[in-house]
Design a protein around this motif. Structure first.
Motif, short mmCIF file in Angstrom:
data_model
loop_
_atom_site.label_atom_id
_atom_site.label_comp_id
_atom_site.label_asym_id
_atom_site.label_seq_id
_atom_site.Cartn_x
_atom_site.Cartn_y
_atom_site.Cartn_z
N SER A 95 1.06 -1.12 -0.07
CA SER A 95 -0.14 0.07 0.00
C SER A 95 0.97 1.08 0.07
O SER A 95 2.02 1.33 0.36
CB SER A 95 -0.98 -0.08 1.19
N PHE A 96 0.08 2.52 -0.42
CA PHE A 96 0.82 3.59 -0.45
C PHE A 96 0.64 4.32 0.65
O PHE A 96 -0.46 4.55 1.25
CB PHE A 96 0.74 4.29 -1.79
N GLN A 97 1.59 4.99 1.39
CA GLN A 97 1.26 6.00 2.45
C GLN A 97 0.65 7.15 2.00
O GLN A 97 0.98 7.95 1.03
CB GLN A 97 2.74 6.35 3.11
N SER A 106 -9.51 0.95 -4.43
CA SER A 106 -10.01 2.34 -4.17
C SER A 106 -8.78 3.35 -3.84
O SER A 106 -9.29 4.51 -4.06
CB SER A 106 -10.96 2.24 -3.37
N GLN A 107 -7.58 2.96 -3.70
CA GLN A 107 -6.54 4.09 -3.59
C GLN A 107 -6.29 4.80 -4.79
O GLN A 107 -6.15 5.71 -4.66
CB GLN A 107 -5.34 3.08 -3.03
N ALA A 108 -6.54 4.06 -5.99
CA ALA A 108 -6.44 4.83 -7.23
C ALA A 108 -7.42 5.86 -7.45
O ALA A 108 -7.51 6.84 -7.85
CB ALA A 108 -6.45 3.62 -8.47
N LEU A 115 -10.44 0.98 3.09
CA LEU A 115 -10.48 1.77 1.81
C LEU A 115 -11.93 2.18 1.67
O LEU A 115 -12.00 3.43 1.03
CB LEU A 115 -9.86 0.94 0.78
N ARG A 116 -13.16 1.66 1.73
CA ARG A 116 -14.51 1.98 1.30
C ARG A 116 -14.70 3.27 2.36
O ARG A 116 -15.39 4.16 1.85
CB ARG A 116 -15.31 1.00 1.61
N PHE A 117 -14.30 3.30 3.58
CA PHE A 117 -14.36 4.53 4.61
C PHE A 117 -13.48 5.85 4.09
O PHE A 117 -14.00 6.75 3.96
CB PHE A 117 -14.17 4.19 5.89
N ALA A 118 -12.41 5.26 3.65
CA ALA A 118 -11.41 6.40 3.19
C ALA A 118 -11.93 6.99 1.75
O ALA A 118 -11.76 8.26 1.42
CB ALA A 118 -10.05 5.93 2.93
N LEU A 119 -12.62 6.35 0.99
CA LEU A 119 -13.09 6.77 -0.45
C LEU A 119 -14.29 7.58 0.05
O LEU A 119 -14.38 8.62 -0.79
CB LEU A 119 -13.46 5.49 -1.22
N ARG A 120 -15.11 7.24 0.68
CA ARG A 120 -16.23 8.02 1.13
C ARG A 120 -15.82 9.45 1.58
O ARG A 120 -16.56 10.42 1.28
CB ARG A 120 -17.35 7.27 1.96
N ALA A 121 -15.02 9.46 2.59
CA ALA A 121 -14.37 10.62 3.08
C ALA A 121 -13.96 11.31 1.97
O ALA A 121 -13.99 12.62 2.10
CB ALA A 121 -13.30 10.36 4.24
N ALA A 122 -13.18 10.80 1.10
CA ALA A 122 -12.50 11.48 0.04
C ALA A 122 -13.39 12.14 -1.02
O ALA A 122 -13.02 13.22 -1.55
CB ALA A 122 -11.35 10.63 -0.69
N LEU A 123 -14.58 11.49 -1.14
CA LEU A 123 -15.51 11.71 -2.19
C LEU A 123 -16.41 13.16 -1.59
O LEU A 123 -16.43 14.07 -2.47
CB LEU A 123 -16.39 10.64 -2.58
N LYS A 124 -16.51 13.16 -0.43
CA LYS A 124 -17.39 14.33 0.16
C LYS A 124 -16.32 15.34 0.30
O LYS A 124 -16.81 16.60 0.11
CB LYS A 124 -17.76 13.77 1.70
N THR A 125 -14.96 15.07 0.74
CA THR A 125 -14.15 16.21 0.68
C THR A 125 -13.72 16.77 -0.62
O THR A 125 -13.59 18.19 -0.85
CB THR A 125 -12.60 15.59 1.12
N ALA A 126 -13.93 15.98 -1.93
CA ALA A 126 -13.49 16.57 -3.26
C ALA A 126 -14.86 17.36 -3.74
O ALA A 126 -14.59 18.38 -4.17
CB ALA A 126 -13.49 15.30 -3.98
#
Length: 637
Positions: free
Chosen positions: A150-152, A521-523, A593-604
């Motif tokens: 994984s990427f940091q 989903s990191q991509a 990753l699904r939680f990180a994606l949801r947070a990143a989507l709302k942040t975007a």
């Protein structure tokens, strides 16, 4: 790990040198860890000077899961690690010396006066322990996804990152060595006489009856033996874990790709070209990471993205970058929509066809082989790989499916009724089968992901994906033989479904489907970050207005994906977080990753709405999408 048939400049110029550097550092650190091991192994409380001396030595590593472990490739991998473990343990036993030094030792004299060589069970015990630890490391590599890199989220320099991870690596090595020593001691207590008898008869070595055998409780309660076993095991695991850590650090180091090039021969090394890469996935992931970084921290490179090509004056850089990001996000939406439609189908059986017969046969074989497929998942064009390995290049990857190792197989003959209800297949005798619709489906409103005709007519990237059409109905009735085989298959399924052990082995894990959908989903997170920051920066930096032409498609794509993600988190087990392990070198970040994606989507979306504000009212988007964006403008999400 990489295909040699592909002549990729990135592998030749970047990845190979990073791999060589990680291996070089592993070799350079080996004498240090060896010296620490020698000091600890030669420690003596009563002779504080003797333990400092160094003894000369030769400088000398449930069903689908079961199917993966028993795969021939994995068996070869485990065999290699067992051999490496035995070699390291042999070096450790020679280094420790004393009663551990050799496999054969003189024990007594025979009647004729000749010295009889007996089996040194202490040396054999360490060798077998090395093989056991080697197999344990190979097995845990599969179970704990140790080979997933994984990427940091926050980039660090190599030395601070190594220094920060070193205590964790030492802790994991010691804990795993203690666990392995305990498990091996228990295994040797019950089955130790088998290898001992076989080796003594094969090598014509006698067993010294005057010594206490180690496959007994008294023999295993030897503090010195258990101490040297634990120290040798910790040294063995530390060597492997350091190699894994250094490889992760070097391969995931950020790489800066040029946005545009002056020379034509260097065009394939530019960011817009690399983002469209489908074979070398590590290069694609590093390109998406570079996109996220430049969109936030590099003004000069952002201006290159917004520049127009000369001659012609076309925004080729922006079109290529935004198009690839929208393609990634649309494919994730397609996956989520297909999974939700399968869950909400309420067991309506689709008509038989030639393709369905083929799927039935393939699903039957998947049960035997331990493989699984996502139900009703469309074929995708970008072959992003899941945590199995992000570095394996795929030849002909355009025809691969974006899947993950833990996905529901509704056609499995051992799938439980609960799993079938979850994915939409029900018992035909169920009151909800046939044409009856559930109240939830009757109240479902219009889908927000219906395709926009305007975006398709002008040739721009679609703002939302289309749903997957159902296969056409068969025009002929099945033959008598096919019907007979189908009946026999159902009988076998109903028979095996009543067996508790079979159901335990073939039932799916609770969070498996949800983790599989978001495994790569990191991509998508990097695509969201790069796209949103570029759009926000265009408000003041885009002199030619190139971003404004694709802003409606970007907003529609983000709102459609948000709606699909919100619907997914209402499904069972989608919102539950995995349990943390005590200490493991396996990377489990893909589970969250699904939680990180949801947070990143709302942040975007918030990044865009807070930048443009009321100007978004002038953007040509649908009424449903405008209402959803209004929630973000009012900070109600």
């Amino acid at each position: 790990m990489f295909s040699l048939k592909q002549n990729s400049w990135f592998i030749r110029k970047v990845v190979i040198w990073r791999a060589v550097a990680s291996i070089a550092w592993s070799v350079l650190l080996l004498p240090v860890t060896t010296a620490v091991f020698v000091l600890l192994s030669r420690f003596s409380l009563f002779h504080p000077i003797q333990w400092i001396s160094v003894v000369p030595s030769i400088p000398c590593s449930r069903m689908a899961l079961l199917g993966t472990v028993l795969h021939p490739r994995q068996c070869v991998h485990s065999l290699v690690y067992c051999t490496m473990g035995m070699l390291v343990m042999w070096c450790a036993s020679v280094t420790i010396g004393g009663r551990y030094s050799t496999l054969g030792t003189p024990c007594r004299q025979s009647e004729s006066g000749e010295v009889v060589t007996c089996l040194n069970e202490y040396h054999l015990f360490l060798l077998l322990a090395g093989a056991f630890m080697g197999y344990s490391h190979s097995f845990l590599g599969v179970v704990q996804n140790m080979y997933y890199v994984s990427f940091q989220p926050i980039q660090q320099y190599k030395y601070p990152r190594f220094k920060g991870c070193l205590p964790m690596v030492v802790k994991c090595s010691v804990i795993q060595a203690l666990y392995s020593a305990r498990n091996f001691a228990a295994l040797y207590f019950f089955f130790g006489y088998v290898p001992k008898t076989w080796i003594s008869s094969t090598l014509n070595l006698q067993i010294d009856s005057s010594l206490q055998p180690l496959d007994s409780l008294t023999g295993l309660l030897d503090f010195s033996l258990l101490y040297h076993l634990s120290i040798s095991g910790a040294f063995l695991y530390l060597t492997w874990y350091l190699t894994v850590l250094l490889f992760r650090i070097y391969v995931t180091e950020a790489y800066s790709f040029p946005v545009q090039s002056t020379f034509t021969e260097d065009a394939e090394q530019c960011l817009p070209k690399v983002l469209a890469e489908k074979n070398t996935l590590v290069m694609k992931f590093l390109a998406l990471q570079d996109l996220a970084l430049l969109s936030q921290h590099s003004l000069s490179r952002r201006l290159e993205v917004f520049n127009l090509s000369q001659p012609g004056g076309h925004p080729h850089n922006w079109n290529a970058i935004s198009g690839e990001c929208l393609c990634l996000l649309s494919e994730l939406t397609q996956r989520l929509v297909a999974h939700q439609d399968a869950v909400a189908s309420n067991g309506r059986v689709k008509s038989q066809s030639a393709s369905s017969d083929t799927r039935s046969a393939s699903s039957s074989s998947s049960v035997v082989s331990g493989t699984e497929d996502i139900a009703e998942t469309p074929r995708l064009s970008v072959p992003l790989r899941t945590p199995g390995s992000v570095f394996k290049s795929s030849v002909g990857g355009a025809n691969r499916v974006l899947t993950a190792p833990f996905t529901p197989d509704v056609d499995s003959p051992f799938s439980s009724p609960a799993i079938r209800r979850l994915v939409g297949q029900q018992d035909p005798h169920s009151p909800w089968s046939g044409t009856v619709q559930s109240p939830h489906i009757m109240r479902r409103g219009p889908k927000l992901w219906s395709a926009s005709t305007e975006s398709q007519s002008n040739g721009s990237p679609p703002g939302s994906p289309a749903t997957v059409p159902s296969p056409p109905a068969a025009s002929q009735k099945p033959s008598f033989l096919a019907q007979w085989l189908q009946n026999r298959r159902e009988q076998v399924k109903s028979f095996l479904a009543k067996r508790v052990l079979i159901m335990y082995l073939f039932n799916k894990l609770p969070e498996a489907s949800s983790q599989a959908l978001f495994a790569d989903s990191q991509a998508h997170i990097w695509a969201l970050q790069g796209l949103s920051h570029l759009v926000a920066a265009s408000f003041s930096e885009d002199q030619f207005g190139v971003v404004q032409t694709t802003l409606p498609n970007i907003l529609s794509c983000l709102v459609v994906l948000l709606e699909a993600v919100d619907r997914h988190f209402k499904l069972p087990h989608a919102s539950s977080k995995p349990v943390r392990t005590l200490c493991s070198m396996g990377d489990s970040t893909y589970k969250t990753l699904r939680f990180a994606l949801r947070a990143a989507l709302k942040t975007a979306i918030y990044k865009i709405t807070t930048t443009f504000g009321e100007h978004l009212n002038a953007v040509n988007i649908s009424t449903e999408h405008r209402k959803r964006l209004q929630q973000f403008l009012e900070f109600k999400e």
